[in-house]
Design a protein around this motif. Structure first.
Motif, PDB file in Angstrom:
ATOM      1  N   LYS B 108      22.082  19.332 -11.389  1.00 48.72           N
ATOM      2  CA  LYS B 108      22.865  19.852 -12.511  1.00 48.72           C
ATOM      3  C   LYS B 108      23.396  18.712 -13.373  1.00 48.72           C
ATOM      4  N   ILE B 109      23.820  19.082 -14.586  1.00 48.40           N
ATOM      5  CA  ILE B 109      24.305  18.037 -15.491  1.00 48.40           C
ATOM      6  C   ILE B 109      25.716  17.628 -15.101  1.00 48.40           C
ATOM      7  N   ARG B 110      26.001  16.344 -15.311  1.00 53.56           N
ATOM      8  CA  ARG B 110      27.308  15.784 -14.960  1.00 53.56           C
ATOM      9  C   ARG B 110      27.880  15.002 -16.148  1.00 53.56           C
ATOM     10  N   PRO B 111      28.397  15.743 -17.164  1.00 54.21           N
ATOM     11  CA  PRO B 111      28.979  15.045 -18.325  1.00 54.21           C
ATOM     12  C   PRO B 111      30.149  14.144 -17.954  1.00 54.21           C
ATOM     13  N   ASP B 128      25.839  20.467 -24.948  1.00 53.44           N
ATOM     14  CA  ASP B 128      24.649  20.309 -24.118  1.00 53.44           C
ATOM     15  C   ASP B 128      23.851  21.599 -24.274  1.00 53.44           C
ATOM     16  N   PHE B 129      22.564  21.580 -23.886  1.00 53.35           N
ATOM     17  CA  PHE B 129      21.833  22.852 -23.860  1.00 53.35           C
ATOM     18  C   PHE B 129      21.200  23.076 -22.478  1.00 53.35           C
ATOM     19  N   TYR B 130      21.732  22.398 -21.462  1.00 55.16           N
ATOM     20  CA  TYR B 130      21.240  22.572 -20.090  1.00 55.16           C
ATOM     21  C   TYR B 130      22.109  23.551 -19.301  1.00 55.16           C
ATOM     22  N   PRO B 158      16.621  10.177 -13.825  1.00 56.02           N
ATOM     23  CA  PRO B 158      15.761  11.292 -14.233  1.00 56.02           C
ATOM     24  C   PRO B 158      16.572  12.499 -14.700  1.00 56.02           C
ATOM     25  N   ILE B 159      15.931  13.338 -15.522  1.00 56.00           N
ATOM     26  CA  ILE B 159      16.559  14.591 -15.955  1.00 56.00           C
ATOM     27  C   ILE B 159      15.616  15.743 -15.636  1.00 56.00           C
ATOM     28  N   PRO B 250      23.277  15.088 -20.414  1.00 58.11           N
ATOM     29  CA  PRO B 250      24.066  14.203 -19.564  1.00 58.11           C
ATOM     30  C   PRO B 250      23.296  13.800 -18.301  1.00 58.11           C
ATOM     31  N   THR B 251      23.850  12.824 -17.573  1.00 57.46           N
ATOM     32  CA  THR B 251      23.310  12.432 -16.269  1.00 57.46           C
ATOM     33  C   THR B 251      23.088  13.678 -15.413  1.00 57.46           C
TER      34      THR B 251
END
Lengths: 100, 409
Positions: B108-111, B128-130, B158-159, B250-251
């Motif tokens: 998952k994204i980690r802003p 974000d759009f994730y 990686p994403i 984001p990461t």
């Protein structure tokens, strides 16, 4: 044989780790546009070599930051643009697998 | 009864539940799946939401619709995996033992990992759009936006779905053209990679697309922080890029439960054998999908190809046979390129995306590394395939390991 004549892989990294020594590291650093290798540079380079021996892959920037004792900001100051890739090259290691 | 436990009921976990429910004898094996959320999101659809092509209802269904009848489902978060004792401690206090464990806890994204990203401008001019929330908020923003500097930034690799950020800028170019305001929008793609994409050949073709569509490209930009007051992103080496709206990828990291269990790397991804899909640390733990640390793309198609390999190897491990099935890193991605067209790429660990026809050699109907209308229809049709075939573990007419047939090199 001079450093420029040593065999390289497709990414321009040393093909054979056995060819590496501290002078080779200094020569590659110059190729990469670094003026001189300070103690802080060596700390990162030695950490990378140790990690590679233990795990078979050069560490990512995130791992370097977490475990080498040099923070991200300083890593970019020491090895501008791509610290993980650049430090691996100077350390005589292949390009980190994480950098796909 | 022997126990097989699956952690995570996303794309990978749900596919494994369906496949193993058929493959294992119900008199001998009890299969349990654990997840904390009721809703399944079709994540590839998030990309279309900011541009009003899809809305929320196009991408959600209840997870239960995809579980085989009679499945044992536990709705709870995961506290930690106690691998030494072959058990999992859940947030609701339950303790589940296992003989074999499949980790499918995703990414998952980690802003929060980038300084200033989740600050004053978050969801005001930074999106974000994730996530479904981010994609919907951005759709609302774009409806009212009058133009300016649109910066799309990948924080760190990686994403998930490494082509999605590129698709985003292609679709943005189309969207603002259709709205008659393309001349008022400066689209700028900013990536930590040395090119537009991770693979050199595809990177050069997709890089040409950026040029043709008048999208600016900045490479090797490693974001250090976001300045909210002046609205700019700043790299670790102090290069500053101003924005009016920032779309961030984001990461991406694995689940916190993986970290709590001491099973993850620095991004909480589980070290996994890249061919057998077995955990490097434990013989009775397998890992699939985004939760792995494999150097393959984090995408549903990859999880789908892995699912066949994992099923075979798990059955072998149960019977104490050697693990023969070998994952080759196969990925297959439809890339939306805007104006009703798309590009298809097919690759694995060792072979770059190549031009040709797919899946039938010489016939298609899809064209690899070429922009066609048919490729776009493939992407649109894929949502139906996903809900009706893929999640249920049914066969698709594509081999798990990559094929060279029909490719030119």
């Amino acid at each position: 044989m001079t450093t420029a004549e040593l065999q390289r892989d497709a990414d321009g990294h040393l093909a054979n780790r056995a060819d590496w020594n501290e002078q080779v590291a200094r020569d590659i650093a110059i190729e990469e546009g670094l003026e001189a290798l300070t103690d802080r540079h060596w700390l990162v380079i030695n950490f990378m070599r140790k990690e590679f021996d233990a795990r078979g892959d050069a560490p990512s920037i995130r791992k370097l930051t977490k475990e080498s004792g040099v923070d991200t900001k300083e890593l970019y100051a020491l090895f501008p643009k791509g610290p993980a890739k650049k430090a691996a090259k100077i350390a005589g290691l292949p390009k980190p697998k994480g950098c796909i | 009864m022997k126990k097989l436990l699956i952690l995570g009921a996303g794309t990978a976990g749900t596919m494994m539940l369906n496949k193993l429910s058929t493959a294992l004898d119900a008199r001998e094996w009890q299969i349990t799946i654990v997840d904390e959320f009721e809703t399944h999101y079709y994540q590839p659809g998030f990309l279309f939401i900011p541009f009003g092509i899809y809305s929320r209802r196009d991408v959600v269904k209840p997870k239960r619709d995809f579980f085989p009848p009679g499945s044992s489902v536990v709705m709870s978060g995961i506290d930690r995996i106690d691998a030494a004792e072959n058990r999992v401690l859940l947030s609701n206090g339950m303790v589940l033992g296992y003989d074999f464990l499949i980790i499918a806890t995703g990414a998952k994204i980690r802003p929060d990992q980038t300084e200033g990203l989740q600050d004053a401008e978050w969801r005001k001019s930074i999106f974000d759009f994730y996530t479904i929330e981010g994609a919907c908020a951005l759709a609302d923003f774009f409806k009212r936006w009058e133009g300016g500097r649109l910066v799309v930034n990948v924080a760190e690799m990686p994403i998930k779905c490494p082509v999605a950020p590129l698709e985003f800028v292609f679709l943005a170019d189309w969207y603002f053209t259709e709205r008659g305001m393309r001349d008022k929008v400066d689209i700028h793609f900013v990536t930590p990679l040395p090119g537009a994409f991770t693979k050199p050949k595809a990177s050069s073709i997709l890089g040409d697309f950026l040029d043709r569509k008048n999208i600016r490209l900045t490479t090797e930009f490693a974001i250090g922080r976001v300045e909210n007051a002046s609205k700019s992103i700043v790299s670790w080496d102090e290069i500053e890029i101003p924005f009016d709206v920032l779309v961030t990828i984001p990461t991406n990291m694995g689940d916190e439960a993986i970290e709590r269990s001491g099973l993850g790397d620095e991004l909480h991804f589980v070290p996994t054998d890249k061919h057998t899909l077995r955990s490097e640390a434990h013989e009775n733990i397998f890992v699939i999908g985004d939760a792995t640390n494999l150097p393959s793309s984090k995408a549903g198609s990859v999880a789908h190809f892995q699912a066949d390999i994992l099923t075979e190897n798990l059955l072998a491990a149960i019977e104490d046979r050697p693990l023969r099935a070998s994952f080759d890193g196969h990925a297959n991605c439809f890339i939306e390129s805007g104006f009703g067209k798309g590009v298809l790429i097919d690759f694995n660990y060792d072979t770059e995306p190549l031009p040709g026809k797919f899946p039938l050699p010489g016939v298609g109907p899809f064209s690899l590394l070429e922009e066609t209308k048919m490729n776009h229809y493939g992407k649109i049709m894929f949502r139906w395939m996903y809900w009706n075939f893929l999640l249920k573990g049914l066969e698709l007419p594509i081999e798990s390991n990559m094929s060279m047939a029909g490719k030119r090199w």
